[in-house]
Every structure is written in C-alpha cells, then in structure tokens.
Design a protein around this motif. Structure first.
Motif, PDB file in Angstrom:
ATOM      1  N   SER A 194      52.582  20.745  -7.113  1.00  0.00           N
ATOM      2  CA  SER A 194      52.937  21.795  -8.080  1.00  0.00           C
ATOM      3  C   SER A 194      53.531  23.026  -7.417  1.00  0.00           C
ATOM      4  O   SER A 194      52.954  23.605  -6.499  1.00  0.00           O
ATOM      5  N   GLY A 224      54.444  25.714  -9.308  1.00  0.00           N
ATOM      6  CA  GLY A 224      54.135  26.889 -10.121  1.00  0.00           C
ATOM      7  C   GLY A 224      55.256  27.257 -11.086  1.00  0.00           C
ATOM      8  O   GLY A 224      55.234  28.345 -11.681  1.00  0.00           O
ATOM      9  N   ARG A 271      56.030  25.885 -14.068  1.00  0.00           N
ATOM     10  CA  ARG A 271      55.526  25.941 -15.448  1.00  0.00           C
ATOM     11  C   ARG A 271      54.790  27.265 -15.703  1.00  0.00           C
ATOM     12  O   ARG A 271      55.032  27.939 -16.699  1.00  0.00           O
ATOM     13  N   LEU A 282      46.106  26.561 -19.275  1.00  0.00           N
ATOM     14  CA  LEU A 282      45.706  26.060 -17.962  1.00  0.00           C
ATOM     15  C   LEU A 282      46.750  25.098 -17.391  1.00  0.00           C
ATOM     16  O   LEU A 282      46.642  23.882 -17.520  1.00  0.00           O
ATOM     17  N   ALA A 283      47.758  25.672 -16.753  1.00  0.00           N
ATOM     18  CA  ALA A 283      48.860  24.844 -16.229  1.00  0.00           C
ATOM     19  C   ALA A 283      48.677  24.480 -14.757  1.00  0.00           C
ATOM     20  O   ALA A 283      49.485  23.736 -14.192  1.00  0.00           O
ATOM     21  N   ALA A 284      47.620  24.997 -14.135  1.00  0.00           N
ATOM     22  CA  ALA A 284      47.410  24.698 -12.708  1.00  0.00           C
ATOM     23  C   ALA A 284      47.076  23.224 -12.504  1.00  0.00           C
ATOM     24  O   ALA A 284      46.502  22.581 -13.384  1.00  0.00           O
ATOM     25  N   PHE A 299      46.726  21.295 -19.805  1.00  0.00           N
ATOM     26  CA  PHE A 299      47.872  20.415 -19.567  1.00  0.00           C
ATOM     27  C   PHE A 299      47.382  19.092 -18.997  1.00  0.00           C
ATOM     28  O   PHE A 299      46.329  19.042 -18.359  1.00  0.00           O
ATOM     29  N   LYS A 300      48.132  18.038 -19.252  1.00  0.00           N
ATOM     30  CA  LYS A 300      47.783  16.748 -18.658  1.00  0.00           C
ATOM     31  C   LYS A 300      49.039  16.171 -18.032  1.00  0.00           C
ATOM     32  O   LYS A 300      50.045  15.967 -18.701  1.00  0.00           O
ATOM     33  N   LEU A 301      48.961  15.897 -16.767  1.00  0.00           N
ATOM     34  CA  LEU A 301      50.100  15.314 -16.066  1.00  0.00           C
ATOM     35  C   LEU A 301      49.847  13.842 -15.793  1.00  0.00           C
ATOM     36  O   LEU A 301      48.793  13.473 -15.302  1.00  0.00           O
ATOM     37  N   ASN A 307      52.526  16.027 -20.104  1.00  0.00           N
ATOM     38  CA  ASN A 307      53.867  15.950 -19.506  1.00  0.00           C
ATOM     39  C   ASN A 307      53.899  14.887 -18.421  1.00  0.00           C
ATOM     40  O   ASN A 307      52.880  14.570 -17.800  1.00  0.00           O
TER      41      ASN A 307
HETATM   42  O1  PMT Z   1      54.019  23.792 -11.315  1.00  0.00           O
HETATM   43  P1  PMT Z   1      55.051  22.794 -11.741  1.00  0.00           P
HETATM   44  O2  PMT Z   1      55.732  22.184 -10.545  1.00  0.00           O
HETATM   45  O3  PMT Z   1      55.997  23.359 -12.765  1.00  0.00           O
HETATM   46  O4  PMT Z   1      54.261  21.603 -12.460  1.00  0.00           O
HETATM   47  C1  PMT Z   1      53.580  21.848 -13.652  1.00  0.00           C
HETATM   48  C2  PMT Z   1      52.449  20.832 -13.890  1.00  0.00           C
HETATM   49  C3  PMT Z   1      53.044  19.457 -14.031  1.00  0.00           C
HETATM   50  C4  PMT Z   1      51.470  20.891 -12.723  1.00  0.00           C
HETATM   51  C5  PMT Z   1      51.730  21.275 -15.226  1.00  0.00           C
HETATM   52  O5  PMT Z   1      52.621  21.195 -16.299  1.00  0.00           O
HETATM   53  C6  PMT Z   1      50.518  20.379 -15.501  1.00  0.00           C
HETATM   54  O6  PMT Z   1      50.620  19.313 -16.063  1.00  0.00           O
HETATM   55  N1  PMT Z   1      49.310  20.840 -15.068  1.00  0.00           N
HETATM   56  C7  PMT Z   1      48.047  20.067 -15.229  1.00  0.00           C
HETATM   57  C8  PMT Z   1      47.972  18.982 -14.199  1.00  0.00           C
HETATM   58  C9  PMT Z   1      46.781  18.066 -14.456  1.00  0.00           C
HETATM   59  O7  PMT Z   1      46.901  17.007 -15.021  1.00  0.00           O
HETATM   60  O8  PMT Z   1      45.666  18.565 -14.145  1.00  0.00           O
HETATM   61  P2  PMT Z   1      44.203  17.857 -14.213  1.00  0.00           P
HETATM   62  O9  PMT Z   1      44.208  16.502 -14.774  1.00  0.00           O
HETATM   63  O10 PMT Z   1      43.621  18.042 -12.860  1.00  0.00           O
HETATM   64  O11 PMT Z   1      43.470  18.816 -15.204  1.00  0.00           O
HETATM   65  C10 PMT Z   1      43.607  18.812 -16.611  1.00  0.00           C
HETATM   66  C11 PMT Z   1      43.497  20.249 -17.104  1.00  0.00           C
HETATM   67  O12 PMT Z   1      42.244  20.832 -16.809  1.00  0.00           O
HETATM   68  C12 PMT Z   1      44.526  21.174 -16.504  1.00  0.00           C
HETATM   69  O13 PMT Z   1      44.919  22.038 -17.539  1.00  0.00           O
HETATM   70  C13 PMT Z   1      43.771  21.902 -15.401  1.00  0.00           C
HETATM   71  O14 PMT Z   1      44.344  23.189 -15.179  1.00  0.00           O
HETATM   72  C14 PMT Z   1      42.373  21.986 -15.999  1.00  0.00           C
HETATM   73  N2  PMT Z   1      41.273  21.872 -15.030  1.00  0.00           N
HETATM   74  C15 PMT Z   1      41.025  20.689 -14.393  1.00  0.00           C
HETATM   75  C16 PMT Z   1      39.928  20.547 -13.536  1.00  0.00           C
HETATM   76  C17 PMT Z   1      39.078  21.655 -13.346  1.00  0.00           C
HETATM   77  N3  PMT Z   1      38.019  21.572 -12.539  1.00  0.00           N
HETATM   78  N4  PMT Z   1      39.357  22.822 -13.966  1.00  0.00           N
HETATM   79  C18 PMT Z   1      40.424  22.936 -14.815  1.00  0.00           C
HETATM   80  O15 PMT Z   1      40.657  24.005 -15.360  1.00  0.00           O
END
Ligand code: PMT
Length: 360
Positions: free
Chosen positions: A104, A106, A108, A219-221, A274-276, A302
């Motif tokens: 990532s 950042g 988004r 939560l886009a991280a 967000f869900k990647l 996404n």
């Molecule tokens: O930064 P870019 O290059 O533009 O890319 C953007 C992105 C693709 C990273 C973004 O759009 C995106 O999809 N972010 C979420 C990535 C993901 O699937 O994360 P995850 O499966 O680890 O978590 C799901 C969600 O829970 C996310 O919103 C995450 O921020 C949140 N989370 C997860 C675990 C945790 N312990 N705490 C959280 O807050």
C-alpha cells in the motif's frame, strides 16, 4: 544549504516529526518480564496488556483533544473523519533491521482525505509515515518528483514553477494552504502494526467522547494480519548463520479489533472498512463476511488490479459497483471523488438515525 523560513501552519509543525520509523531503544526487551499466559491466542485485552504502548501516545492524545474540540465546539460543529492510510510493518527484531511490509502506497487514504476536506470534514489522517499525503501526493516520490515541476526563469535566473504546471499547482497549493490555515487535517503517523493498533484505539476513544455520531471511520489502511508479539521478538538483528541457512518465522495472528471498535470503542460513529482481494470471485463473499462478523455499516471492496477505477459498496442488503471510465481517469478524475460523497450521504443518514434514537 540555506535555512528556509516555514509558514506557521504547516504539516512540518505537527506530529509528523515523531520518528515512528526508528526502533524504540527504551523498549529493548527485558527478559525478566513474564511470558504472557497464552501468547498464541491473543485477544484484545491480552494484546494491549502484553505489547508496549508507543511512548509518544500522550502527545498524540493532547493534540487530538485540541483538534476535536476545535472542530466540535463551534456554533456549527464540524464532522470529523478518521482516515487510516498506508500499510503497517511487522518488525522482526526489536532493534529493527528487518521488517515485513505490504504494497500500500497510501493513495486511497491521501486522495480520500482531500475529498473529505473539500466536503467540509475535518480529517484525522492516521498514516504510514512517509507514505503519500494529501496535496503533496501530487508532487512526491519517484514518479512525481517535485524537481520535475521546476524550471529556471531566464530573466531573473531564479528557480520557479514550470509554466506548464502553474495553473494545476496553484489549485493544489490553494487547497493545501486552506486546509492547513483552517486546521482541517491532523497528521498522525505510524510505522509498525503495534503503533497503528494503539493509536487506533486512542483515536477511537477520543472521537467517541468528543464527537459521537459526528465521527466517521474510513479504514483504508492495509493492516498486517500476522505479527511477532513482544514475547517472541528477537532483541537484536537475527544472525544469518543461526538455524542453518533458512529463517523460519513463527507469526501470531493480529487480533481483529473491528468488532471492539464497533461495539465498544466508538459505538456512536459510522464505520466503513475496506476489503482488498486479488480474486474477483471472492470479493463479495469476503466483504459480506466482514460485515456479518463486525456488524458495522459499510464495506468497500476493491481488487488489487482495478482498485483505482472500480469499487464495490457492500451493505447488509446490497452490493453496488461504482466506476470511473478510462477516459475520466486520463483526465485526472479519481475514483475517490465518487466514493467519498456516497460515504458522506450514508454518514448523514447515520447521524439522523442516531439523533432519532436519542430522542426516543
Ligand atoms: O494505499 P493504496 O495503494 O491506494 O491501496 C489502497 C488499499 C487497496 C490498501 C485500500 O483500498 C484497501 O483495500 N485497504 C484495506 C486492505 C485490507 O483488506 O485490509 P484487511 O483485510 O487487513 O482489513 C480489513 C479492514 O479492517 C480494513 O479496513 C483495515 O483497515 C481494518 N483493520 C484490519 C485489521 C485490524 N487489526 N484493524 C483494522 O482496522
């Protein structure tokens, strides 16, 4: 080099100078600390008791409280969005030489933050230090090096903005200046997943107390799914000779805090995650699964391959795709200009719902 005077209100005067990227010398492992009872089944409680709070957190808390008060104690209180952005790292050593990272950049988060400011929100920008930032993202990193936008003026001999970019840069600069002068963005950095989690909990609590339903979580991280807990991390650089030629890593799952966030940390706020995925056939199911598991309001799905022009809004009863065309993308339109207004509409509805609930 000559020292350059800086304006009073700038990113540089904020929490940005906290070196989250540097290993915390004070937290070098003390082996007399007892091992946690069940390190492999880390629950939320255990996590915050057995991992170390970043030393700079009180400073973040103070700045955050001031920021929240500034925006909520006005005749017309401003809504506040927490935008998380960029990837967390997982250090492999306490005196960190190596760490696990993710892709990532950042984009988004930084682009969305600009859109939120444009739509009247104040933004707490919890971001991976040195990832893309709102406004400066247009002129940073190797593909957009700021030097490429400069030229030497032939009459004065001074370095100026190249005439080809004057107009565009003026617009970006004016937006940046307004955001800084009106104190619309609080920049809060993190590097490691531990710093992220402690800061997320802190920000959630402060927003719940200070802003209630006016707070929105976006939560886009990209948060690491696995990490090395404090009880298992090597104090010093792992030596290449140890354990033969291979390095075997034993990682614990990072506790899923979203449920705690929704139910306990910020129950009045609207929460968007967000869900990647990389496999299109999994996206809806995974997004829906997250909604069911955490009971929050919206998941934006996404795909890695298409995330810059297509997203999928998944709610309890609905899944809707939003896209921008290739032509729009070429003309500089960003998908975040579609995402953010739709999220804001949902937040307005959410606030109305909470207010009605409180009146009953
Ligand atoms: O930064 P870019 O290059 O533009 O890319 C953007 C992105 C693709 C990273 C973004 O759009 C995106 O999809 N972010 C979420 C990535 C993901 O699937 O994360 P995850 O499966 O680890 O978590 C799901 C969600 O829970 C996310 O919103 C995450 O921020 C949140 N989370 C997860 C675990 C945790 N312990 N705490 C959280 O807050």
């Amino acid at each position: 080099a000559p020292s350059i005077p800086r304006p009073n209100h700038s990113r540089a005067s904020s929490l940005e100078r906290i070196p989250t990227y540097a290993p915390a010398a004070a937290s070098a492992i003390d082996r007399t600390v007892p091992e946690p009872v069940a390190a492999e089944v880390l629950e939320e409680q255990t996590y915050f008791e057995t991992n170390i709070e970043p030393s700079y957190l009180p400073e973040v808390r103070a700045k955050l409280r001031k920021f929240i008060r500034f925006h909520t104690e006005r005749p017309d209180p401003r809504r506040i969005v927490l935008v998380t952005s960029g990837g967390t790292t997982v250090p492999l050593e306490n005196n960190t030489v190596r760490f696990i990272d993710n892709f990532s950049a950042g984009t988004r988060g930084a682009t969305s933050a600009e859109e939120f400011v444009d739509n009247g929100y104040a933004v707490v920008f919890l971001h991976r230090q040195f990832s893309l930032l709102p406004y400066s993202r247009h002129y940073s990193h190797t593909t957009n090096c700021f030097l490429d936008f400069l030229a030497v003026d032939s009459s004065s001999g001074q370095v100026v903005i190249d005439s080809a970019y004057q107009q565009e840069m003026k617009v970006v600069y004016q937006q940046y200046r307004k955001a800084m002068d009106e104190n619309l963005i609080l920049f809060v950095p993190f590097t490691t997943v531990n710093q992220y989690l402690f800061t997320l909990k802190l920000v959630s609590h402060e927003l719940e107390v200070g802003a209630g339903a006016l707070a929105l979580f976006y939560l886009a991280a990209a948060v690491s799914d696995f990490f090395v807990p404090r009880s298992k991390i090597s104090e010093h650089k792992i030596q290449s000779g140890s354990g033969g030629n291979s390095l075997v890593l034993d990682l614990d799952p990072v506790p899923k805090f979203l449920k705690r966030l929704v139910e306990n940390w910020a129950p009045r706020a609207m929460i968007v995650s967000f869900k990647l995925e990389t496999d299109e056939t999994l996206l809806v199911g995974k997004a829906r699964g997250a909604l069911e598991r955490y009971s929050h309001q919206l998941v934006i799905g996404n795909l890695l391959q298409t995330r810059k022009h297509t997203v999928l809004f998944v709610t309890k009863n609905d899944a809707k795709e939003y896209s921008i065309t290739e032509q729009q993308e070429k003309e500089g339109v960003v998908i975040e200009s579609v995402i953010v207004p739709k999220v804001i509409d949902a937040h307005s509805e959410w606030i109305t719902g909470i207010q009605q609930h409180q009146q009953q």
